[in-house]
Write a protein that holds these residues in place. Sequence first.
Motif, PDB file in Angstrom:
ATOM      1  N   MET A   1      13.783  16.168 -48.400  1.00 45.53           N
ATOM      2  CA  MET A   1      12.709  15.199 -48.593  1.00 45.53           C
ATOM      3  C   MET A   1      11.784  15.138 -47.386  1.00 45.53           C
ATOM      4  O   MET A   1      10.562  15.044 -47.537  1.00 45.53           O
ATOM      5  CB  MET A   1      13.300  13.812 -48.872  1.00 45.53           C
ATOM      6  N   LEU A   2      12.361  15.195 -46.187  1.00 45.21           N
ATOM      7  CA  LEU A   2      11.523  15.179 -44.981  1.00 45.21           C
ATOM      8  C   LEU A   2      10.681  16.446 -44.905  1.00 45.21           C
ATOM      9  O   LEU A   2       9.484  16.389 -44.556  1.00 45.21           O
ATOM     10  CB  LEU A   2      12.401  15.035 -43.737  1.00 45.21           C
ATOM     11  N   ASP A   3      11.262  17.585 -45.219  1.00 41.42           N
ATOM     12  CA  ASP A   3      10.516  18.845 -45.217  1.00 41.42           C
ATOM     13  C   ASP A   3       9.339  18.814 -46.188  1.00 41.42           C
ATOM     14  O   ASP A   3       8.295  19.439 -45.954  1.00 41.42           O
ATOM     15  CB  ASP A   3      11.438  20.007 -45.593  1.00 41.42           C
ATOM     16  N   ALA A   4       9.498  18.091 -47.292  1.00 43.63           N
ATOM     17  CA  ALA A   4       8.438  18.028 -48.301  1.00 43.63           C
ATOM     18  C   ALA A   4       7.203  17.293 -47.793  1.00 43.63           C
ATOM     19  O   ALA A   4       6.128  17.376 -48.407  1.00 43.63           O
ATOM     20  CB  ALA A   4       8.963  17.354 -49.565  1.00 43.63           C
ATOM     21  N   LEU A   5       7.342  16.601 -46.678  1.00 46.58           N
ATOM     22  CA  LEU A   5       6.226  15.830 -46.126  1.00 46.58           C
ATOM     23  C   LEU A   5       5.358  16.633 -45.167  1.00 46.58           C
ATOM     24  O   LEU A   5       4.347  16.117 -44.671  1.00 46.58           O
ATOM     25  CB  LEU A   5       6.763  14.585 -45.410  1.00 46.58           C
ATOM     26  N   VAL A   6       5.754  17.867 -44.871  1.00 49.59           N
ATOM     27  CA  VAL A   6       5.016  18.674 -43.895  1.00 49.59           C
ATOM     28  C   VAL A   6       4.652  20.024 -44.510  1.00 49.59           C
ATOM     29  O   VAL A   6       5.232  20.428 -45.526  1.00 49.59           O
ATOM     30  CB  VAL A   6       5.852  18.881 -42.607  1.00 49.59           C
ATOM     31  N   PRO A   7       3.721  20.754 -43.903  1.00 45.79           N
ATOM     32  CA  PRO A   7       3.377  22.084 -44.408  1.00 45.79           C
ATOM     33  C   PRO A   7       4.585  23.018 -44.364  1.00 45.79           C
ATOM     34  O   PRO A   7       5.481  22.854 -43.535  1.00 45.79           O
ATOM     35  CB  PRO A   7       2.283  22.557 -43.442  1.00 45.79           C
ATOM     36  N   PRO A   8       4.617  24.016 -45.257  1.00 39.59           N
ATOM     37  CA  PRO A   8       5.777  24.920 -45.336  1.00 39.59           C
ATOM     38  C   PRO A   8       6.170  25.557 -44.015  1.00 39.59           C
ATOM     39  O   PRO A   8       7.357  25.738 -43.736  1.00 39.59           O
ATOM     40  CB  PRO A   8       5.333  25.972 -46.358  1.00 39.59           C
ATOM     41  N   GLU A   9       5.200  25.901 -43.186  1.00 41.57           N
ATOM     42  CA  GLU A   9       5.509  26.597 -41.934  1.00 41.57           C
ATOM     43  C   GLU A   9       6.223  25.696 -40.923  1.00 41.57           C
ATOM     44  O   GLU A   9       6.787  26.198 -39.940  1.00 41.57           O
ATOM     45  CB  GLU A   9       4.244  27.188 -41.310  1.00 41.57           C
ATOM     46  N   ARG A  10       6.232  24.400 -41.148  1.00 41.55           N
ATOM     47  CA  ARG A  10       6.884  23.472 -40.210  1.00 41.55           C
ATOM     48  C   ARG A  10       8.262  23.021 -40.698  1.00 41.55           C
ATOM     49  O   ARG A  10       8.961  22.315 -39.985  1.00 41.55           O
ATOM     50  CB  ARG A  10       6.002  22.243 -39.984  1.00 41.55           C
ATOM     51  N   ARG A  11       8.647  23.399 -41.885  1.00 39.03           N
ATOM     52  CA  ARG A  11       9.887  22.901 -42.460  1.00 39.03           C
ATOM     53  C   ARG A  11      11.109  23.400 -41.700  1.00 39.03           C
ATOM     54  O   ARG A  11      11.109  24.502 -41.149  1.00 39.03           O
ATOM     55  CB  ARG A  11       9.963  23.281 -43.944  1.00 39.03           C
ATOM     56  N   LEU A  12      12.157  22.576 -41.710  1.00 40.63           N
ATOM     57  CA  LEU A  12      13.340  22.850 -40.891  1.00 40.63           C
ATOM     58  C   LEU A  12      14.465  23.574 -41.632  1.00 40.63           C
ATOM     59  O   LEU A  12      15.217  24.330 -41.019  1.00 40.63           O
ATOM     60  CB  LEU A  12      13.889  21.534 -40.311  1.00 40.63           C
ATOM     61  N   LEU A  13      14.608  23.342 -42.927  1.00 41.03           N
ATOM     62  CA  LEU A  13      15.706  23.988 -43.653  1.00 41.03           C
ATOM     63  C   LEU A  13      15.422  25.472 -43.837  1.00 41.03           C
ATOM     64  O   LEU A  13      14.370  25.846 -44.361  1.00 41.03           O
ATOM     65  CB  LEU A  13      15.907  23.330 -45.018  1.00 41.03           C
ATOM     66  N   PRO A  14      16.338  26.348 -43.419  1.00 36.22           N
ATOM     67  CA  PRO A  14      16.132  27.777 -43.657  1.00 36.22           C
ATOM     68  C   PRO A  14      16.255  28.086 -45.143  1.00 36.22           C
ATOM     69  O   PRO A  14      17.037  27.456 -45.864  1.00 36.22           O
ATOM     70  CB  PRO A  14      17.260  28.450 -42.852  1.00 36.22           C
ATOM     71  N   GLY A  15      15.472  29.048 -45.594  1.00 37.90           N
ATOM     72  CA  GLY A  15      15.478  29.422 -47.002  1.00 37.90           C
ATOM     73  C   GLY A  15      16.225  30.718 -47.239  1.00 37.90           C
ATOM     74  O   GLY A  15      16.871  31.278 -46.343  1.00 37.90           O
ATOM     75  N   ALA A  16      16.115  31.218 -48.467  1.00 37.70           N
ATOM     76  CA  ALA A  16      16.821  32.441 -48.851  1.00 37.70           C
ATOM     77  C   ALA A  16      16.327  33.661 -48.084  1.00 37.70           C
ATOM     78  O   ALA A  16      17.017  34.684 -48.027  1.00 37.70           O
ATOM     79  CB  ALA A  16      16.661  32.669 -50.354  1.00 37.70           C
ATOM     80  N   ASP A  17      15.146  33.540 -47.478  1.00 33.32           N
ATOM     81  CA  ASP A  17      14.622  34.658 -46.685  1.00 33.32           C
ATOM     82  C   ASP A  17      15.277  34.732 -45.306  1.00 33.32           C
ATOM     83  O   ASP A  17      15.068  35.697 -44.573  1.00 33.32           O
ATOM     84  CB  ASP A  17      13.107  34.524 -46.522  1.00 33.32           C
ATOM     85  N   ARG A  18      16.074  33.731 -44.968  1.00 37.18           N
ATOM     86  CA  ARG A  18      16.783  33.727 -43.679  1.00 37.18           C
ATOM     87  C   ARG A  18      18.260  33.430 -43.928  1.00 37.18           C
ATOM     88  O   ARG A  18      18.776  32.373 -43.552  1.00 37.18           O
ATOM     89  CB  ARG A  18      16.159  32.696 -42.731  1.00 37.18           C
ATOM     90  N   PRO A  19      18.963  34.360 -44.557  1.00 37.76           N
ATOM     91  CA  PRO A  19      20.348  34.077 -44.965  1.00 37.76           C
ATOM     92  C   PRO A  19      21.298  33.829 -43.809  1.00 37.76           C
ATOM     93  O   PRO A  19      22.236  33.036 -43.942  1.00 37.76           O
ATOM     94  CB  PRO A  19      20.741  35.324 -45.766  1.00 37.76           C
ATOM     95  N   ARG A  20      21.092  34.472 -42.658  1.00 37.62           N
ATOM     96  CA  ARG A  20      22.013  34.248 -41.542  1.00 37.62           C
ATOM     97  C   ARG A  20      21.882  32.820 -41.010  1.00 37.62           C
ATOM     98  O   ARG A  20      22.880  32.184 -40.677  1.00 37.62           O
ATOM     99  CB  ARG A  20      21.750  35.252 -40.415  1.00 37.62           C
ATOM    100  N   ALA A  21      20.659  32.310 -40.947  1.00 34.59           N
ATOM    101  CA  ALA A  21      20.464  30.935 -40.497  1.00 34.59           C
ATOM    102  C   ALA A  21      21.034  29.954 -41.519  1.00 34.59           C
ATOM    103  O   ALA A  21      21.644  28.940 -41.154  1.00 34.59           O
ATOM    104  CB  ALA A  21      18.979  30.658 -40.276  1.00 34.59           C
ATOM    105  N   LEU A  22      20.861  30.254 -42.796  1.00 34.56           N
ATOM    106  CA  LEU A  22      21.401  29.387 -43.843  1.00 34.56           C
ATOM    107  C   LEU A  22      22.925  29.386 -43.799  1.00 34.56           C
ATOM    108  O   LEU A  22      23.562  28.333 -43.944  1.00 34.56           O
ATOM    109  CB  LEU A  22      20.907  29.868 -45.203  1.00 34.56           C
ATOM    110  N   ALA A  23      23.513  30.556 -43.566  1.00 36.47           N
ATOM    111  CA  ALA A  23      24.971  30.641 -43.447  1.00 36.47           C
ATOM    112  C   ALA A  23      25.466  29.852 -42.238  1.00 36.47           C
ATOM    113  O   ALA A  23      26.478  29.142 -42.315  1.00 36.47           O
ATOM    114  CB  ALA A  23      25.408  32.104 -43.344  1.00 36.47           C
ATOM    115  N   ALA A  24      24.759  29.966 -41.128  1.00 36.80           N
ATOM    116  CA  ALA A  24      25.148  29.240 -39.921  1.00 36.80           C
ATOM    117  C   ALA A  24      25.047  27.730 -40.134  1.00 36.80           C
ATOM    118  O   ALA A  24      25.916  26.966 -39.695  1.00 36.80           O
ATOM    119  CB  ALA A  24      24.289  29.667 -38.738  1.00 36.80           C
ATOM    120  N   TYR A  25      24.005  27.305 -40.828  1.00 40.97           N
ATOM    121  CA  TYR A  25      23.845  25.874 -41.144  1.00 40.97           C
ATOM    122  C   TYR A  25      25.047  25.361 -41.931  1.00 40.97           C
ATOM    123  O   TYR A  25      25.613  24.316 -41.628  1.00 40.97           O
ATOM    124  CB  TYR A  25      22.552  25.672 -41.920  1.00 40.97           C
TER     125      TYR A  25
END
Length: 204
Positions: free
Chosen positions: A71-95
């Motif tokens: 929800m917080l990410d939805a309030l900012v432009p995509p380039e500023r969002r904090l949750l890693p997406g499917a394009d960054r699987p290693r970061a998502l796995a680490a999270y």
Amino acid sequence: MKLFHAPGSPYSRITRMAVIELDLQDRVAVEEATLRDPASVLLPFNPVGRVPSLVLADGTTITETTPVLMMLDALVPPERRLLPGADRPRALAAYGRVLGMMDGIAVWNRELRRPEHERSPGVIALEALRAVRVADALERDAATGVFTQRDAAWFALVSLLGYCERRHTIFAWRLARPALAALFDAAQSRPSVAQTVPPAGPAR
């Protein structure tokens, strides 16, 4: 919007840091709530009684760390969002690993808060072993550049290590983990980190 938190909660600290990092202080009010308290100000909004809880303008309450970050990410432009997406699987796995270790540390810490005769040695041994195993994996992640971007995985890791440093000192997480120690120490000067340091817990 209003974000309910508890100062000692590593889960809500992640979202508090996110509010600061995303420069949302003028849109998201942050309010402390008591936990395991039948009179808590949180309960009319979230009967589960857990933090973080984000109350939206229409009264809808979002709870648990990842949905709140969404929800917080939805309030900012995509380039500023904090949750890693499917394009960054290693970061998502680490999270995911960090959140899993946080769950185990919380169970371990809760057992240690019980009177000694009520503690489960088996649970404590299991969670201590899990913590070592995951911390070693996170050390490898840190050493190989997984946490170079300040995203949700980075903030979750800093929150987890900060909890261990201040409230679960029985776990010697720094031992033989120089990459994690260096990352954590360097993070302390960042305003979002410095402004959300948890209170110290009882000595264990």
